[in-house]
Structures are given as C-alpha cells and as structure tokens.
Design a protein around this motif. Sequence first.
Motif, PDB file in Angstrom:
ATOM      1  N   LEU A  95      13.449 143.146  60.098  1.00 35.93           N
ATOM      2  CA  LEU A  95      12.454 142.152  60.486  1.00 35.93           C
ATOM      3  C   LEU A  95      11.088 142.798  60.685  1.00 35.93           C
ATOM      4  CD1 LEU A  95      11.920 139.191  61.252  1.00 35.93           C
ATOM      5  CD2 LEU A  95      12.582 139.783  63.585  1.00 35.93           C
ATOM      6  N   ASN A  96      11.057 143.969  61.317  1.00 35.82           N
ATOM      7  CA  ASN A  96       9.791 144.690  61.518  1.00 35.82           C
ATOM      8  C   ASN A  96       9.167 145.076  60.181  1.00 35.82           C
ATOM      9  OD1 ASN A  96      10.150 144.475  64.279  1.00 35.82           O
ATOM     10  ND2 ASN A  96      10.968 146.539  64.515  1.00 35.82           N
ATOM     11  N   GLN A  97       9.990 145.560  59.248  1.00 34.29           N
ATOM     12  CA  GLN A  97       9.477 145.920  57.928  1.00 34.29           C
ATOM     13  C   GLN A  97       8.957 144.689  57.187  1.00 34.29           C
ATOM     14  OE1 GLN A  97      12.694 147.996  55.991  1.00 34.29           O
ATOM     15  NE2 GLN A  97      12.393 149.848  57.196  1.00 34.29           N
ATOM     16  N   THR A  98       9.679 143.599  57.305  1.00 35.29           N
ATOM     17  CA  THR A  98       9.239 142.359  56.670  1.00 35.29           C
ATOM     18  C   THR A  98       7.924 141.898  57.274  1.00 35.29           C
ATOM     19  OG1 THR A  98      11.518 141.716  56.168  1.00 35.29           O
ATOM     20  CG2 THR A  98       9.877 139.959  56.178  1.00 35.29           C
ATOM     21  N   LYS A  99       7.799 141.993  58.582  1.00 30.61           N
ATOM     22  CA  LYS A  99       6.551 141.610  59.257  1.00 30.61           C
ATOM     23  C   LYS A  99       5.386 142.466  58.777  1.00 30.61           C
ATOM     24  CE  LYS A  99       4.094 140.000  62.968  1.00 30.61           C
ATOM     25  NZ  LYS A  99       2.775 139.985  62.392  1.00 30.61           N
ATOM     26  N   GLN A 100       5.608 143.776  58.630  1.00 32.78           N
ATOM     27  CA  GLN A 100       4.550 144.651  58.120  1.00 32.78           C
ATOM     28  C   GLN A 100       4.151 144.255  56.703  1.00 32.78           C
ATOM     29  OE1 GLN A 100       6.170 148.600  58.490  1.00 32.78           O
ATOM     30  NE2 GLN A 100       5.574 148.801  60.634  1.00 32.78           N
ATOM     31  N   THR A 101       5.122 143.924  55.896  1.00 33.74           N
ATOM     32  CA  THR A 101       4.843 143.508  54.522  1.00 33.74           C
ATOM     33  C   THR A 101       4.053 142.209  54.511  1.00 33.74           C
ATOM     34  OG1 THR A 101       6.861 144.592  53.755  1.00 33.74           O
ATOM     35  CG2 THR A 101       5.898 142.940  52.295  1.00 33.74           C
ATOM     36  N   ILE A 102       4.444 141.259  55.334  1.00 37.78           N
ATOM     37  CA  ILE A 102       3.725 139.982  55.415  1.00 37.78           C
ATOM     38  C   ILE A 102       2.302 140.208  55.901  1.00 37.78           C
ATOM     39  CG2 ILE A 102       3.600 137.794  56.693  1.00 37.78           C
ATOM     40  CD1 ILE A 102       6.696 137.737  56.540  1.00 37.78           C
ATOM     41  N   ASP A 103       2.132 141.056  56.906  1.00 37.15           N
ATOM     42  CA  ASP A 103       0.789 141.347  57.410  1.00 37.15           C
ATOM     43  C   ASP A 103      -0.089 141.963  56.324  1.00 37.15           C
ATOM     44  OD1 ASP A 103       1.544 140.368  59.874  1.00 37.15           O
ATOM     45  OD2 ASP A 103       1.753 142.348  60.823  1.00 37.15           O
ATOM     46  N   TYR A 104       0.485 142.888  55.548  1.00 39.06           N
ATOM     47  CA  TYR A 104      -0.285 143.530  54.473  1.00 39.06           C
ATOM     48  C   TYR A 104      -0.672 142.503  53.410  1.00 39.06           C
ATOM     49  CZ  TYR A 104      -1.584 146.612  50.661  1.00 39.06           C
ATOM     50  OH  TYR A 104      -2.265 147.223  49.632  1.00 39.06           O
ATOM     51  N   LYS A 108      -4.392 141.251  52.203  1.00 42.60           N
ATOM     52  CA  LYS A 108      -4.841 141.244  50.808  1.00 42.60           C
ATOM     53  C   LYS A 108      -5.294 139.840  50.395  1.00 42.60           C
ATOM     54  CE  LYS A 108      -4.629 144.339  48.279  1.00 42.60           C
ATOM     55  NZ  LYS A 108      -5.689 145.305  47.955  1.00 42.60           N
ATOM     56  N   ILE A 109      -4.572 138.821  50.827  1.00 41.40           N
ATOM     57  CA  ILE A 109      -4.937 137.446  50.490  1.00 41.40           C
ATOM     58  C   ILE A 109      -6.236 137.060  51.175  1.00 41.40           C
ATOM     59  CG2 ILE A 109      -4.264 135.026  50.830  1.00 41.40           C
ATOM     60  CD1 ILE A 109      -1.303 136.058  50.420  1.00 41.40           C
ATOM     61  N   ASP A 110      -6.362 137.373  52.467  1.00 40.51           N
ATOM     62  CA  ASP A 110      -7.566 137.020  53.219  1.00 40.51           C
ATOM     63  C   ASP A 110      -8.813 137.715  52.664  1.00 40.51           C
ATOM     64  OD1 ASP A 110      -5.979 135.469  54.826  1.00 40.51           O
ATOM     65  OD2 ASP A 110      -5.932 136.886  56.504  1.00 40.51           O
ATOM     66  N   HIS A 111      -8.644 138.902  52.098  1.00 36.44           N
ATOM     67  CA  HIS A 111      -9.785 139.661  51.569  1.00 36.44           C
ATOM     68  C   HIS A 111      -9.787 139.719  50.047  1.00 36.44           C
ATOM     69  CE1 HIS A 111      -9.357 140.983  55.739  1.00 36.44           C
ATOM     70  NE2 HIS A 111     -10.675 141.020  55.710  1.00 36.44           N
ATOM     71  N   PHE A 112      -9.032 138.843  49.456  1.00 37.17           N
ATOM     72  CA  PHE A 112      -8.891 138.855  47.996  1.00 37.17           C
ATOM     73  C   PHE A 112     -10.243 138.685  47.303  1.00 37.17           C
ATOM     74  CE2 PHE A 112      -7.727 137.000  43.870  1.00 37.17           C
ATOM     75  CZ  PHE A 112      -6.798 137.938  43.452  1.00 37.17           C
ATOM     76  N   GLN A 113     -10.997 137.699  47.754  1.00 35.91           N
ATOM     77  CA  GLN A 113     -12.286 137.415  47.139  1.00 35.91           C
ATOM     78  C   GLN A 113     -13.219 138.620  47.263  1.00 35.91           C
ATOM     79  OE1 GLN A 113     -11.936 134.657  45.562  1.00 35.91           O
ATOM     80  NE2 GLN A 113     -13.935 134.765  44.612  1.00 35.91           N
TER      81      GLN A 113
END
Length: 139
Positions: A95-104, A108-113
């Motif tokens: 779950l922690n690894q998944t959370k880190q992946t989601i955060d990353y 990337k999505i938030d700063h995609f532009q």
Amino acid sequence: MNINAVSKQFKVTKDTLRYWERIGILPPIHRNESGYRDYDDNDMNWIYYVKTLRRAGMSIESLIEYMKLLHQDGMTAEARRDLLIEQRTELQEQLNQTKQTIDYLSYKIDHFQDHILRNEAEKLFSESSERILDDVHDA
C-alpha cells in the motif's frame, strides 16, 4: 446453497471452490442426499475469509499452514496470529509503494503542462541555435 450460486455470489469459479476444499483451505462441505455440495452460512463465512486473505496477497501455502494450525490443539493461536500480522505487514508495504506511485503520477499529471512547455521551449531553442550555427557556417 449450491456451488453454482456460491460461485456467482463470491465471484470465484466452481473449480476454485472445489480446489480450496480439496487442499483443506475450506472445511469439507456438507453434501445433500443427491451428493451435491450444500453450502451453509458457516461455509460462506469461510469462503469470505479465504477470499479476503487471498485478496490481501496471502499465498495458498500460507493458507494451508493457517488451516493446519487451526485444526491442531489450542496452542496455535499465536502462530496463526503471527501469520495474519505478517500478511498485514506485507500488504501495508504494498500500500505504501502504491501510494508513492500514485503521488508521483499525480505530480507528473499536475505539472504535465509545465513539462511540455519547457521541453517544447528547449527543443525550439535548440533548433533555433542549430539554424543560426548553420547560417553562420554557410556565410
């Protein structure tokens, strides 16, 4: 309840239910007078429990070990608890690894532009520099 209905209710194949019973993960299922499996509420609780542990990532081998311990004398409660704690710890790490992946990915999505514009600007600058250098060499 017959195996067809149980299979549909728990979204597990009939073969899986038979397999779990055969290897001892499920207790022997009562048979009706025709010899067909007849699941009662206790059986359904076991299926739910096994499905939950499988969804948590517990291996078949660990489930077999858990059931063997359960059928031994009363001195195995601590060992069974340890198996559950170990599985919870592994699941928490996942779950922690998944959370880190989601955060990353969210970053990337938030700063995609921003990344696209920066990369386009760098590419344009690079191409412009190459054209200027080509013009200088050609002159």
